[in-house]
Design an enzyme around this catalytic site. Sequence first.
Site, PDB file in Angstrom:
ATOM      1  CE  LYS A 156      -4.268   1.564   2.227  1.00 55.00           C
ATOM      2  NZ  LYS A 156      -5.017   1.819   1.001  1.00 55.00           N
TER       3      LYS A 156
HETATM    4  N1  PMP Z   1      -7.694  -2.003  -3.275  1.00 58.94           N
HETATM    5  C1  PMP Z   1      -7.129  -0.786  -3.154  1.00 58.94           C
HETATM    6  C2  PMP Z   1      -6.411  -0.219  -4.318  1.00 58.94           C
HETATM    7  C3  PMP Z   1      -7.222  -0.089  -1.948  1.00 58.94           C
HETATM    8  O1  PMP Z   1      -6.684   1.114  -1.813  1.00 58.94           O
HETATM    9  C4  PMP Z   1      -7.942  -0.654  -0.866  1.00 58.94           C
HETATM   10  C5  PMP Z   1      -8.072   0.103   0.427  1.00 58.94           C
HETATM   11  N2  PMP Z   1      -6.962  -0.129   1.263  1.00 58.94           N
HETATM   12  C6  PMP Z   1      -8.502  -1.919  -1.045  1.00 58.94           C
HETATM   13  C7  PMP Z   1      -8.365  -2.571  -2.261  1.00 58.94           C
HETATM   14  C8  PMP Z   1      -9.232  -2.589   0.079  1.00 58.94           C
HETATM   15  O2  PMP Z   1      -8.320  -2.932   1.090  1.00 58.94           O
HETATM   16  P1  PMP Z   1      -8.746  -3.052   2.611  1.00 58.94           P
HETATM   17  O3  PMP Z   1      -9.921  -3.950   2.644  1.00 58.94           O
HETATM   18  O4  PMP Z   1      -7.560  -3.651   3.265  1.00 58.94           O
HETATM   19  O5  PMP Z   1      -9.065  -1.700   3.093  1.00 58.94           O
END
Ligand code: PMP
Length: 298
Positions: A156
């Site tokens: 991320k």
């Molecule tokens: N894909 C992307 C590109 C994201 O930014 C997020 C948000 N973090 C997600 C999927 C979903 O991830 P999470 O469930 O861990 O928030």
Amino acid sequence: MAGYYNADTILFLDGEYVKAAEAKIDLFSQTMHYGYGVFEGIRSYESSTGETVVFKSTEHYERLQKSAEALNIPFTYSVESLTEATYEVLRQNKLGDAYIRPLIFLPANMSFNPNTSSHLLITAWEMQPFLGENLVRLMTSSFQRPNPKGFKIHAKACGHYVNSIMASHEAKANGYDEALLLDMNGYAAEGPGANLFIEVDGVLFTPPAGHILTGITRNTVLEIADELDIPIAEKHFTPEEMKRADSAFYCGTAAEVIGIQSLDDTVFAKPWQQTQGARIQKAYKALVRQPLEAFSNM
Ligand code: PMP
């Protein structure tokens, strides 16, 4: 300030609790100039017994650590200490339902040489859940997800979000609520900040790892589906195949579980309340409000 902080807000910066309005960063930070940094998006909820519970804190801070390691960013904290700091930030700001934003950013460094230290920020602001009946209308984006040979796509990383922002701007400029990004091979991948599921004949399908951020909510959906005996599989599918699905939804920490009304004006046939997604949404909503105690028994 845009509602993220006010004169009293306290944040955690490099081991200290300081006022947001007085905290400073170096304008020569490598993160400011090149988008080289990593972050998280976490939610806390006021539980059914009235305590504030950070949902899946360990999973989020483990991902932060993995993201930092993937990008050669020094990470000198324990996951436990970050959870503790998060609860302290929430306590000091008297927050219950909140969005928590940890960010690891780099010192002044205009070169491309590795860093020997990094900075850590944890801040939080009030955020109501927006789970509900508001289905989103998607547009297939002209922006693809970044090529995984060019980026550590499972991390991320701050800079990846230029791609998300461009895709979201384009969808909104064209009158849609949100974008659907394809991968470099033309398969449906994910939203700018959420993972994708479709339902076909009662079975849920979601794109496999490789071109997506495999979200913590996506994992939670897989766990809930298992508990509810909803069949589920990882599979590539094209936007044309997606348009023939019975229903679809996005999921993510911020988005929670949110139904999709249409893709490029093709409306999904099944009324949302009758979908597998609606069952998952209901279970997710209950899960995030369980008292902390319930999680330690899981
Ligand atoms: N894909 C992307 C590109 C994201 O930014 C997020 C948000 N973090 C997600 C999927 C979903 O991830 P999470 O469930 O861990 O928030």
